[in-house]
Design an enzyme around this catalytic site. Structure first.
Site, PDB file in Angstrom:
ATOM      1  N   HIS A 134       0.840  -1.192   0.000  1.00  0.00           N
ATOM      2  CA  HIS A 134       0.000   0.000   0.000  1.00  0.00           C
ATOM      3  C   HIS A 134       0.882   1.251   0.000  1.00  0.00           C
ATOM      4  O   HIS A 134       2.086   1.176   0.237  1.00  0.00           O
ATOM      5  CB  HIS A 134      -0.935   0.016   1.225  1.00  0.00           C
ATOM      6  CG  HIS A 134      -0.224   0.025   2.525  1.00  0.00           C
ATOM      7  ND1 HIS A 134      -0.056  -1.091   3.312  1.00  0.00           N
ATOM      8  CD2 HIS A 134       0.428   1.017   3.180  1.00  0.00           C
ATOM      9  CE1 HIS A 134       0.637  -0.778   4.380  1.00  0.00           C
ATOM     10  NE2 HIS A 134       0.945   0.489   4.323  1.00  0.00           N
TER      11      HIS A 134
HETATM   12  C1  T46 Z   1       2.702   0.830   6.967  1.00  0.00           C
HETATM   13  C2  T46 Z   1       3.532  -0.390   7.193  1.00  0.00           C
HETATM   14  C3  T46 Z   1       4.981  -0.085   7.367  1.00  0.00           C
HETATM   15  C4  T46 Z   1      -4.686  -0.965  13.289  1.00  0.00           C
HETATM   16  O1  T46 Z   1      -5.785  -1.277  13.777  1.00  0.00           O
HETATM   17  N1  T46 Z   1      -4.006   0.125  13.767  1.00  0.00           N
HETATM   18  C5  T46 Z   1      -2.808   0.503  13.246  1.00  0.00           C
HETATM   19  O2  T46 Z   1      -2.233   1.497  13.719  1.00  0.00           O
HETATM   20  C6  T46 Z   1      -2.247  -0.265  12.176  1.00  0.00           C
HETATM   21  C7  T46 Z   1      -0.909   0.118  11.562  1.00  0.00           C
HETATM   22  C8  T46 Z   1      -2.940  -1.350  11.706  1.00  0.00           C
HETATM   23  N2  T46 Z   1      -4.129  -1.693  12.257  1.00  0.00           N
HETATM   24  C9  T46 Z   1      -4.815  -2.885  11.777  1.00  0.00           C
HETATM   25  C10 T46 Z   1      -5.263  -2.840  10.317  1.00  0.00           C
HETATM   26  C11 T46 Z   1      -5.185  -4.284   9.894  1.00  0.00           C
HETATM   27  O3  T46 Z   1      -6.391  -4.946  10.225  1.00  0.00           O
HETATM   28  O4  T46 Z   1      -3.915  -3.990  11.865  1.00  0.00           O
HETATM   29  C12 T46 Z   1      -4.063  -4.865  10.764  1.00  0.00           C
HETATM   30  C13 T46 Z   1      -2.760  -5.041  10.014  1.00  0.00           C
HETATM   31  O5  T46 Z   1      -2.438  -3.798   9.327  1.00  0.00           O
HETATM   32  P1  T46 Z   1      -1.784  -3.777   7.868  1.00  0.00           P
HETATM   33  O6  T46 Z   1      -2.250  -4.949   7.093  1.00  0.00           O
HETATM   34  O7  T46 Z   1      -2.033  -2.423   7.285  1.00  0.00           O
HETATM   35  O8  T46 Z   1      -0.241  -3.955   8.248  1.00  0.00           O
HETATM   36  P2  T46 Z   1       1.019  -3.847   7.277  1.00  0.00           P
HETATM   37  O9  T46 Z   1       2.149  -4.485   7.982  1.00  0.00           O
HETATM   38  O10 T46 Z   1       0.706  -4.319   5.911  1.00  0.00           O
HETATM   39  O11 T46 Z   1       1.304  -2.254   7.172  1.00  0.00           O
HETATM   40  C14 T46 Z   1       1.690  -1.509   8.317  1.00  0.00           C
HETATM   41  C15 T46 Z   1       0.902  -0.197   8.400  1.00  0.00           C
HETATM   42  O12 T46 Z   1      -0.500  -0.464   8.301  1.00  0.00           O
HETATM   43  C16 T46 Z   1       1.262   0.783   7.309  1.00  0.00           C
HETATM   44  O13 T46 Z   1       0.772   2.067   7.627  1.00  0.00           O
HETATM   45  O14 T46 Z   1       3.164   1.785   6.359  1.00  0.00           O
HETATM   46  O15 T46 Z   1       3.079  -1.210   8.278  1.00  0.00           O
END
Ligand code: T46
Length: 136
Positions: free
Chosen positions: A50
Site C-alpha cells: 500500500h
Molecule cells: C505501513 C507499514 C509499514 C490498526 O488497527 N491500527 C494501526 O495502527 C495499524 C498500523 C494497523 N491496524 C490494523 C489494520 C489491519 O487490520 O492492523 C491490521 C494489520 O495492518 P496492515 O495490514 O495495514 O499492516 P502492514 O504491515 O501491511 O502495514 C503496516 C501499516 O499499516 C502501514 O501504515 O506503512 O506497516
C-alpha cells in the site's frame, strides 16, 4: 526518489550497552500521534502492499532485520533495516512492501497521525494514478 530517507540516530553508549532517545522537536522529524510495532512475522511473509496519501512514518528495526521495497511510481528501491540506530523516514506517496523479516525482527513505526483506513491506497493502479495526478 526523494520521499524517503535514512536517518542515523545517535546512540548513547557506555560499558553497559547502548540507549537511543527519540524526542519530538529534537531528533524526530514530526510530532508523533501513534506508535505500532510488527513482530513474530512468519518466514516468507510479505506485508504492506500500500501507499499512504498523507501519513509520515519513521520505521526502526529495533531487533533483527527486514527489507523494504519503496516505489515512488517511477523507480523502486530496496532498503535493508538492520540496526536500531537507523530510522527509515517515509513521507508522501510511496508504495511499500516489507519482506525478509528475520525471526527476531521487531519493527517499530512512529506515525504523525492516528490509524485511518481512508489514508491507505491499497491498489497499485490507483497509486500510479495518484502519482500521475500529483504531477499535473
Ligand atoms: C505501513 C507499514 C509499514 C490498526 O488497527 N491500527 C494501526 O495502527 C495499524 C498500523 C494497523 N491496524 C490494523 C489494520 C489491519 O487490520 O492492523 C491490521 C494489520 O495492518 P496492515 O495490514 O495495514 O499492516 P502492514 O504491515 O501491511 O502495514 C503496516 C501499516 O499499516 C502501514 O501504515 O506503512 O506497516
Amino acid at each position: 526518489m526523494n520521499q524517503f530517507s535514512i536517518i542515523d540516530l545517535k546512540a548513547i553508549g557506555d560499558d553497559r550497552g547502548s540507549l537511543i532517545a527519540l524526542e519530538e522537536k529534537n531528533n524526530l522529524p514530526f510530532d508523533v500521534k501513534r506508535v505500532y510495532y510488527i513482530f513474530g512475522t512468519a518466514e516468507g511473509v510479505r506485508r504492506g502492499y500500500h501507499a499512504h496519501k498523507n501519513l509520515k512514518q519513521l520505521a526502526i528495526c529495533v531487533s533483527g532485520n527486514c527489507k523494504f521495497l519503496l516505489d515512488n511510481g517511477e523507480t523502486q528501491q530496496h532498503i535493508e533495516l538492520n540496526s536500531p540506530a537507523q530510522a527509515l523516514l517515509i513521507e508522501g506517496l510511496i508504495w511499500r512492501e516489507m519482506y525478509n523479516f528475520s525471526p527476531n525482527c521487531v519493527l517499530i513505526v512512529l506515525a504523525d497521525d492516528y490509524y485511518k483506513e481512508a489514508d491507505y491506497i491499497r491498489d497499485y493502479d490507483t497509486f500510479l494514478q495518484e502519482v500521475k495526478n500529483g504531477k499535473n
